[in-house]
Design an enzyme around this catalytic site. Structure first.
Site, PDB file in Angstrom:
ATOM      1  N   ASP A  13       0.877  -1.083  -0.109  1.00 38.45           N
ATOM      2  CA  ASP A  13      -0.024  -0.052  -0.202  1.00 38.45           C
ATOM      3  C   ASP A  13       0.922   1.288   0.046  1.00 38.45           C
ATOM      4  OD1 ASP A  13      -2.588   1.483   0.215  1.00 38.45           O
ATOM      5  OD2 ASP A  13      -1.813   1.880   2.356  1.00 38.45           O
ATOM      6  N   SER A  14       0.224   2.355  -0.298  1.00 37.57           N
ATOM      7  CA  SER A  14       1.125   3.807  -0.108  1.00 37.57           C
ATOM      8  C   SER A  14       1.497   3.772   1.333  1.00 37.57           C
ATOM      9  CB  SER A  14       0.290   4.676  -0.681  1.00 37.57           C
ATOM     10  OG  SER A  14      -1.029   4.772   0.218  1.00 37.57           O
ATOM     11  N   CYS A  76      -4.116  -1.404  -2.186  1.00 39.42           N
ATOM     12  CA  CYS A  76      -4.292  -0.251  -2.377  1.00 39.42           C
ATOM     13  C   CYS A  76      -5.294   0.167  -3.668  1.00 39.42           C
ATOM     14  CB  CYS A  76      -3.054   0.630  -2.502  1.00 39.42           C
ATOM     15  SG  CYS A  76      -3.017   2.418  -2.965  1.00 39.42           S
ATOM     16  N   GLU A 159      -7.093   8.793  13.965  1.00 44.65           N
ATOM     17  CA  GLU A 159      -8.550   8.245  13.708  1.00 44.65           C
ATOM     18  C   GLU A 159      -9.686   8.732  14.692  1.00 44.65           C
ATOM     19  OE1 GLU A 159      -5.840   6.553  13.657  1.00 44.65           O
ATOM     20  OE2 GLU A 159      -5.725   4.826  12.496  1.00 44.65           O
ATOM     21  N   CYS A 187     -11.009   2.855  -0.481  1.00 45.91           N
ATOM     22  CA  CYS A 187      -9.707   3.062   0.068  1.00 45.91           C
ATOM     23  C   CYS A 187      -9.376   2.310   1.323  1.00 45.91           C
ATOM     24  CB  CYS A 187      -9.460   4.703   0.347  1.00 45.91           C
ATOM     25  SG  CYS A 187      -7.864   5.096   0.818  1.00 45.91           S
ATOM     26  N   HIS A 189      -7.286   2.784   3.552  1.00 40.58           N
ATOM     27  CA  HIS A 189      -6.952   3.504   4.707  1.00 40.58           C
ATOM     28  C   HIS A 189      -8.499   3.416   5.653  1.00 40.58           C
ATOM     29  CE1 HIS A 189      -3.208   4.486   3.229  1.00 40.58           C
ATOM     30  NE2 HIS A 189      -2.834   5.086   4.306  1.00 40.58           N
TER      31      HIS A 189
HETATM   32  N1  DGL Z   1      -4.891   3.280   0.699  1.00 35.13           N
HETATM   33  C1  DGL Z   1      -5.064   3.703  -0.639  1.00 35.13           C
HETATM   34  C2  DGL Z   1      -6.125   3.373  -1.368  1.00 35.13           C
HETATM   35  O1  DGL Z   1      -6.608   2.313  -1.075  1.00 35.13           O
HETATM   36  C3  DGL Z   1      -4.423   5.038  -1.139  1.00 35.13           C
HETATM   37  C4  DGL Z   1      -4.214   6.236  -0.200  1.00 35.13           C
HETATM   38  C5  DGL Z   1      -3.483   7.317  -0.661  1.00 35.13           C
HETATM   39  O2  DGL Z   1      -2.353   7.024  -0.540  1.00 35.13           O
HETATM   40  O3  DGL Z   1      -4.017   8.267  -1.092  1.00 35.13           O
HETATM   41  O4  DGL Z   1      -6.495   3.877  -2.306  1.00 35.13           O
END
Ligand code: DGL
Length: 262
Positions: A13-14, A76, A159, A187, A189
């Protein structure tokens, strides 16, 4: 005879968001070792151009392959939208699992006929989301909104802050006002914000849809199809790497522990 393979599954992931998928993988596949790569250095991806995200995703998958991974889960949505086709072709025959925006189950489950989708800007303007929404959203109103600020809050471990609640309200309340009864987390996150999301949607009857268990089940199917299941002869390892620094790697490790309930 079925073959086995004790090499780790790569999870990328990022940043820290993919840990929500890591948790689902660990629950679904308790014998598998997981090597998590949270870029960290280039996070957030969500507002970057698609070509740049493709380059970052390529570097990440290359690093996981160099570490000996047998399969990579692109945990991600933004990287999946920008790069999954490219990565599958480049790294064949290694299987890659991407994130599907869970628009399909939400459109099938809605009773009000209104579905909300939260994702990053780049995911929402990508072909993958447009195609999925067009395919399953016939007769359903799909309201998409960027979770502005969500990723940064999760990366800061904020959070549970008042700021998080304000951000979530800003994105979700307009969906609820228009009658959405399904809120899709597009997403990885965003499931870290579930306690706040539940507070904000309380009493509305809306269901929050997190696609990570489905992604873990899909990974299990691919392990079976390619004969890649771990033998179970050794205890699984959970390791963490990053393009950022050691402090970030430690934060990944402790956020994973907390996500697992340790
Ligand atoms: N967690 C990521 C996603 O599912 C990317 C979030 C990001 O780096 O902007 O899109």
């Amino acid at each position: 005879m079925a073959t086995t393979d004790d090499r780790p599954i790569g999870v990328y992931d990022s940043g820290m968001g993919g840990l929500t998928v890591w948790r689902a993988l660990r629950a679904e596949l308790p014998a598998e070792s997981l090597l998590y790569l949270g870029d960290g250095k280039n996070c957030p991806y969500g507002t970057r151009p698609a070509g740049e995200i493709r380059r970052l995703a390529d570097a990440a998958v290359a690093a996981l392959v160099a570490e000996g991974c047998k399969l990579v889960v692109v945990a991600c949505n933004t990287a999946t939208a920008a790069a999954i086709g490219y990565l599958r072709e480049k790294y064949a025959p290694m299987p890659l699992v991407g994130m599907e925006p869970a628009v399909k189950p939400a459109c099938l489950a809605t009773r009000s006929g209104v579905v909300g989708v939260l994702a990053t800007e780049r995911s929402l303007d990508g072909e993958l989301f447009r195609r999925t929404a067009a395919r399953y959203g016939a007769g359903v109103e799909v309201i998409a909104a960027a979770g502005t600020g969500f990723v940064e809050l999760v990366e800061r471990d904020a959070e549970e802050s008042a700021e998080a609640e304000a951000c979530v309200r800003r994105a979700v309340e307009p969906m609820l006002r228009r009658g959405a009864d399904q809120i899709v987390l597009g997403c990885t996150h965003y499931p870290f914000l579930l306690p706040v999301l539940r507070r904000v949607t309380a009493g509305s009857g809306a269901t929050i849809v997190d696609p990570s268990p489905a992604v873990a089940r899909r990974t299990a199917q691919l392990l079976d199809r390619y004969g890649l299941r771990a033998s179970g002869a050794q205890a699984p390892r959970y390791d963490f790497i990053t393009f950022a620094d050691d402090a970030y790697r430690e934060r990944l490790r402790s956020k994973a522990r907390a996500a697992w309930g340790e």
